[in-house]
Design an enzyme around this catalytic site. Structure first.
Site, PDB file in Angstrom:
ATOM      1  N   HIS A 121      41.696 -38.010  11.442  1.00  0.00           N
ATOM      2  CA  HIS A 121      42.916 -37.225  11.661  1.00  0.00           C
ATOM      3  C   HIS A 121      42.657 -35.724  11.646  1.00  0.00           C
ATOM      4  CE1 HIS A 121      45.137 -40.897  11.406  1.00  0.00           C
ATOM      5  NE2 HIS A 121      44.945 -41.059  10.107  1.00  0.00           N
ATOM      6  N   ALA A 122      41.413 -35.315  11.446  1.00  0.00           N
ATOM      7  CA  ALA A 122      41.093 -33.882  11.426  1.00  0.00           C
ATOM      8  C   ALA A 122      40.966 -33.344  12.849  1.00  0.00           C
ATOM      9  CB  ALA A 122      39.798 -33.646  10.658  1.00  0.00           C
TER      10      ALA A 122
END
Length: 304
Positions: A121-122
């Site tokens: 999710h980065a």
């Protein structure tokens, strides 16, 4: 006949006892695998922190410096969901180095497994959903920049869409992103992977395995990757607090076998990361151990 494993004792950085992220799972996973004789000291490779030049193949300097110096805004830190403590900063740089090392070992040995990783999710300039740096994306960019690979396939079977990874490689034909995830789960706003397989809530073993099996072998034949980066998140399990699918332990194990066989049967190397999982620590660690069991079986079967 035993796959290389990558781990560092600093992976389990201390967090407040009330925090919902199961940080102790990394240390407990090593102990669990040792008890099962799936981890021996001679298999374990210890990573170094990722060099800044590798990190910046994906992440902007202003972001990673703000994180390392504790200068993120309250909103930015809340979006990540983790406090920027000194041990967590060190752990984050080490874990990215670990995924890069795992990818290198997979190219050398055919299969390698990381006892961490999968922080999908980065995004380049911010973190999200317990993910600070996108380790798989950085590993892909490092290998591409060094000419070690020319085509990569990311197989992301965490219950949440690999939105950061999809965004990073949008428009980059060298990295094909495949995400199979619960359609209604986090993140609310999905990104466009090269191939998304949104799954209905409550999907059980048979239907899930059929859905993955109907896509993955043909996808591998189409992409012809030099390496597969596999996120073996265990949050599709029916007992997971943040998942919405209904796989059993056996279903997860069969999923991991399916992915590894689809790759190794075509002589395509695989690097695995453990991805997400949120439950009682004992059960969670047992689930994370399944991909290592599958890897041990497949290494023996394929003579790696």
């Amino acid at each position: 006949m035993r796959p290389p494993l990558v781990y560092h004792p600093a992976y389990s950085a201390p967090l407040p006892s009330s925090h919902r992220f199961p940080m102790a799972k990394f240390r407990l996973l090593t102990e669990h695998l040792s008890r099962l004789d799936l981890l021996r000291p001679e298999q374990v490779h210890q990573p170094l922190p990722v060099p800044r030049r590798w990190l910046e193949l994906v992440h902007g300097r202003s972001y990673h410096q703000a994180f390392a110096r504790g200068e993120l805004t309250v909103a930015e830190e809340r979006r990540i969901g983790l406090p920027a403590t000194t041990p967590l900063v060190r752990r984050s740089w080490l874990a990215v180095g670990g995924t890069v090392l795992t990818a290198r070992l997979a190219l050398q040995h055919g299969l390698a497994c990381h006892l961490a990783g999968g922080t999908h999710h980065a995004f380049p300039d911010y973190g999200s959903g317990f993910c600070i740096f996108n380790d798989v994306a950085i590993a892909a960019r490092v290998l591409l920049s060094e000419g070690l690979v020319h085509q990569l396939l990311v197989v992301d079977l965490d219950v949440h869409q690999g939105d950061g990874t999809a965004s990073i490689f949008a428009g980059d034909p060298r990295v094909f992103t495949f995400s199979a995830h619960a359609a209604s789960n986090f993140p609310l706003r999905k990104q466009a992977s090269d191939l998304d397989l949104p799954l209905a809530d409550g999907l059980e073993d048979e239907a899930y395995l059929a859905a993955i099996g109907a896509v993955l072998p043909d996808l591998i034949e189409q992409v012809q990757p030099d390496l597969v980066l596999y996120n073996a998140g265990v949050d599709p399990h029916r007992g997971d607090r943040l998942g919405r699918l209904c796989l059993s332990d056996i279903g997860l194990l069969q999923r991991d076998r399916l992915v590894l066989e689809a790759c190794l049967g075509r002589r395509i190397p695989v690097a695995t990361v453990i991805g997400g999982g949120y439950d009682d620590l004992t059960q969670l660690v047992e689930r994370h151990g399944l991909v290592f069991r599958a890897a041990s079986e497949m290494a023996l079967l394929h003579g790696l």
